[in-house]
Enzyme design. Structure first.
Site, PDB file in Angstrom:
ATOM      1  N   LEU A   1       0.750  -0.811  -0.034  1.00  0.00           N
ATOM      2  CA  LEU A   1      -0.267  -0.257  -0.332  1.00  0.00           C
ATOM      3  C   LEU A   1       0.851   1.132  -0.030  1.00  0.00           C
ATOM      4  CD1 LEU A   1      -2.723  -1.107   3.222  1.00  0.00           C
ATOM      5  CD2 LEU A   1      -2.503  -1.639   0.025  1.00  0.00           C
ATOM      6  N   ASP A   2       0.637   1.903  -1.100  1.00  0.00           N
ATOM      7  CA  ASP A   2       1.038   3.559  -1.408  1.00  0.00           C
ATOM      8  C   ASP A   2       1.569   4.427   0.385  1.00  0.00           C
ATOM      9  OD1 ASP A   2      -0.488   5.941  -1.064  1.00  0.00           O
ATOM     10  OD2 ASP A   2      -0.672   4.442  -3.150  1.00  0.00           O
ATOM     11  N   LYS A   3       2.491   5.121   0.628  1.00  0.00           N
ATOM     12  CA  LYS A   3       2.498   6.073   1.726  1.00  0.00           C
ATOM     13  C   LYS A   3       1.360   6.842   2.361  1.00  0.00           C
ATOM     14  CE  LYS A   3       5.537   8.967   4.191  1.00  0.00           C
ATOM     15  NZ  LYS A   3       6.561  10.105   3.675  1.00  0.00           N
ATOM     16  N   GLN A   4      -0.447   7.134   1.529  1.00  0.00           N
ATOM     17  CA  GLN A   4      -1.241   7.885   1.468  1.00  0.00           C
ATOM     18  C   GLN A   4      -2.468   7.202   1.344  1.00  0.00           C
ATOM     19  OE1 GLN A   4      -1.175  10.451   2.941  1.00  0.00           O
ATOM     20  NE2 GLN A   4       1.929  10.497   2.664  1.00  0.00           N
TER      21      GLN A   4
END
Length: 244
Positions: free
Chosen positions: A112-115
Site C-alpha cells: 500500500l503506498d504511503k498515503q
C-alpha cells in the site's frame, strides 16, 4: 509418518531474531530459556520443532514468538511505507524490533503506498506471499476511495469492461467492480495489484483520489475496533479466508 524437524536451540532462536548464537548461549547459561518449565542451559542442544513449541518454550519468562510461517494482519496507518530500505516511518517499525532480524525476513504481501491506509498482510512465508499476489488466484482487494470531483456515472461500466488501459501500459486491466456510495465516495474491487492501480484508474476518468483505504483482502476484513498501527496474528482458518 512425517519426520519431526529438529533444530539447535541457538540456531532456532537466532533465526527468530532473539540475538546472535553467542548471545543465545549466554541467555541459556543464565536460565533465561525454558522448555516445559525446565531450564535449557546448553544452547547447542537439538529440540523438536513441534507446532506447540511456542506455548511450551519461554524466553525470559515470555512465550516464544511464532515460528516461521506466521501471517500478520495490520491496519496500516497513513504516512508509513511498505519497505525495508526507505527512510522515514515504516510498517515494520510497528512490529517487535526483534522481528526485523528474523530469517526468513518478514515482508508485506503486496504494498500500500504511503498515503493509503487499511488492511495489510505481512508474512515470512514466501510461498504464501506468491500465492496471494499471483494473478492466477484472482484475490479480490476492496478499496474505499474519496474523490476530488463527483463521479459522472460512466466509471462503473469502464472499470468492468476489461478494456481500460492505464497510461504507459499496453495490457488492459482485468474487470473491476465499482459500488458508488455517494457523489465522491466509492468502493472499488480489483483482482490485480499494479503500481498505484486504483489511483491511476480514477485518473483515467479525469478524477483524483484524495483518500484511499483498503477494507478487504479476499475474505478478510479489518477486525472491529482495530486502530491504525495495530496488528494481530492470523490463525490457520483466517489465513484460508484470504482465498475465499
Amino acid at each position: 509418518m512425517a519426520k519431526i524437524r529438529t533444530s539447535r536451540i541457538d540456531k532456532l532462536l537466532s533465526s527468530m531474531g532473539y540475538g546472535s548464537r553467542s548471545e543465545i548461549a549466554r541467555m541459556a547459561k543464565t536460565g533465561a530459556i525454558t522448555l516445559d518449565a525446565t531450564k535449557l542451559l546448553d544452547a547447542t542442544k537439538h529440540i523438536p520443532i513441534d507446532p506447540d513449541l511456542p506455548t511450551r518454550m519461554k524466553i525470559n519468562g515470555e512465550a516464544l514468538d511464532p515460528i516461521s510461517g506466521m501471517v500478520i494482519l495490520m491496519n496500516k496507518p497513513l504516512g508509513t511505507t511498505c519497505s525495508h530500505k526507505e527512510t522515514g516511518a515504516l510498517v515494520y517499525d510497528l512490529l517487535p524490533k526483534r522481528w526485523n532480524r528474523r530469517n526468513p525476513a518478514i515482508s508485506t504481501i503486496g504494498r500500500l503506498d504511503k498515503q493509503t491506509s487499511g488492511l495489510l498482510l505481512l508474512t515470512d512465508d514466501g510461498d504464501l506471499l506468491h500465492r496471494v499476489i499471483s494473478p492466477k488466484r484472482h484475490v479480490k482487494k476492496t478499496y474505499r476511495a474519496k474523490l476530488a470531483r463527483p463521479l459522472d456515472g460512466t466509471e462503473g461500466d469502464l472499470f468492468a469492461s476489461g478494456h481500460l488501459i492505464l497510461d504507459g501500459e499496453e495490457k488492459p486491466l482485468a474487470p473491476a467492480e465499482l459500488d458508488v456510495i455517494s457523489e465522491t465516495k466509492a468502493l472499488l474491487r480489483v483482482t490485480e495489484g499494479r503500481y498505484h492501480q486504483v489511483r491511476r484508474m480514477f485518473a483515467a476518468t479525469g478524477n483524483h483520489v484524495k483518500e484511499l483505504h483498503r477494507e478487504r483482502l479476499g475474505g478478510l476484513s479489518l477486525p472491529d475496533g482495530m486502530a491504525p498501527g495495530q496488528w494481530t496474528l492470523l490463525s490457520t482458518e483466517e489465513i484460508a479466508m484470504i482465498f475465499q
